[in-house]
Write an enzyme that holds these catalytic residues in place. Structure first.
Site, PDB file in Angstrom:
ATOM      1  N   GLY A  10       0.850  -1.187   0.000  1.00 36.32           N
ATOM      2  CA  GLY A  10       0.000   0.000   0.000  1.00 36.32           C
ATOM      3  C   GLY A  10       0.882   1.231   0.000  1.00 36.32           C
ATOM      4  O   GLY A  10       1.607   1.475  -0.941  1.00 36.32           O
ATOM      5  N   LYS A  11       0.844   1.978   1.102  1.00 33.09           N
ATOM      6  CA  LYS A  11       1.597   3.241   1.206  1.00 33.09           C
ATOM      7  C   LYS A  11       1.189   4.177   0.063  1.00 33.09           C
ATOM      8  O   LYS A  11       2.030   4.729  -0.640  1.00 33.09           O
ATOM      9  CB  LYS A  11       3.113   2.999   1.206  1.00 33.09           C
ATOM     10  CG  LYS A  11       3.579   2.328   2.482  1.00 33.09           C
ATOM     11  CD  LYS A  11       5.083   2.246   2.584  1.00 33.09           C
ATOM     12  CE  LYS A  11       5.596   1.009   1.890  1.00 33.09           C
ATOM     13  NZ  LYS A  11       7.028   0.820   1.979  1.00 33.09           N
ATOM     14  N   HIS A  12      -0.097   4.276  -0.135  1.00 33.34           N
ATOM     15  CA  HIS A  12      -0.615   5.186  -1.145  1.00 33.34           C
ATOM     16  C   HIS A  12      -2.090   5.481  -0.841  1.00 33.34           C
ATOM     17  O   HIS A  12      -2.691   4.849   0.048  1.00 33.34           O
ATOM     18  CB  HIS A  12      -0.455   4.583  -2.555  1.00 33.34           C
ATOM     19  CG  HIS A  12      -1.186   3.297  -2.766  1.00 33.34           C
ATOM     20  ND1 HIS A  12      -0.559   2.082  -2.966  1.00 33.34           N
ATOM     21  CD2 HIS A  12      -2.515   3.020  -2.793  1.00 33.34           C
ATOM     22  CE1 HIS A  12      -1.453   1.135  -3.122  1.00 33.34           C
ATOM     23  NE2 HIS A  12      -2.657   1.671  -3.013  1.00 33.34           N
ATOM     24  N   ALA A  13      -2.619   6.428  -1.585  1.00 35.05           N
ATOM     25  CA  ALA A  13      -4.065   6.681  -1.574  1.00 35.05           C
ATOM     26  C   ALA A  13      -4.531   6.651  -3.020  1.00 35.05           C
ATOM     27  O   ALA A  13      -3.721   6.691  -3.951  1.00 35.05           O
ATOM     28  CB  ALA A  13      -4.358   8.037  -0.944  1.00 35.05           C
TER      29      ALA A  13
END
Ligand code: TYD
Length: 180
Positions: free
Chosen positions: A89-92
């Protein structure tokens, strides 16, 4: 004779035994073990568990019924060999909606909406986590047998990702999701 053996065999009896077991029992768990979500753009989605006298449990997700969007894509993450260190992840996303189910094992998800941060555990195959647009999320603390199944509202599009945290904060301000 052969027919009689087949008719009276225990195998045949067990194949038809479900007719003796009465009606199907559909039992969404009455006790909610998941904590209330403080972050915006996220919520728990509980889908039914069908226990019908056969071995195992059957859970079913249906678009626009218990999944709040049309499902254009399903993907899953597994084979987490370095599961202690892995962070995904580490995102939007700008527009994408997703529901995540941990269908085996468990993992943790840290959610951040620009103001609040909350870490949750995904561990029940029939309890999904809805993550809407503009939610920074990190999946981590995977058990090595973890399988994370994701239903998504759109096809893969790298343009929809915000992968840099500063860009994410700018995006929130630009969209007036948070004040400066
Ligand atoms: P990414 O979404 O960054 O994975 P995670 O959020 O789990 O860390 O995707 C990882 C890689 O896989 C990236 O190169 C894009 C690619 N990918 C696809 O090609 N199609 C997809 O549907 C997804 C989710 C990822």
């Amino acid at each position: 004779m052969v027919n009689n053996i087949v008719k009276n065999s225990p195998m045949r009896a067990s194949m038809f035994a479900d007719t003796l077991l009465g009606p199907k029992i559909t039992c969404p768990k009455p006790v909610k073990i998941h904590p209330e979500l403080r972050v915006c753009h996220a919520r728990w989605i509980e889908i039914p568990e069908i226990v019908d006298g056969k071995d195992g449990i059957l859970s079913v997700a249906e678009e626009r019924k218990n999944i709040p969007f049309n499902i254009k894509r399903v993907y899953y993450i597994y084979n987490l060999l370095n599961h202690h260190d892995v962070q995904r992840g580490k995102h939007a996303h700008k527009t994408l909606e997703q529901v995540l189910f941990c269908i085996n094992g468990s993992c943790r998800i840290t959610l951040h909406d620009g103001l609040e941060t909350q870490e949750v555990v995904l561990s029940r195959p029939n309890v999904g986590l809805y993550i809407g647009p503009s939610m920074w999320h990190v999946m981590h603390s995977f058990e090595n047998n973890c399988i994370l199944l994701v239903m998504a509202s759109d096809y893969f599009n790298e343009e929809d990702y915000i992968r840099n945290y500063d860009d994410y904060l700018e995006h929130l301000q630009r969209e007036s999701i948070i004040d400066e």
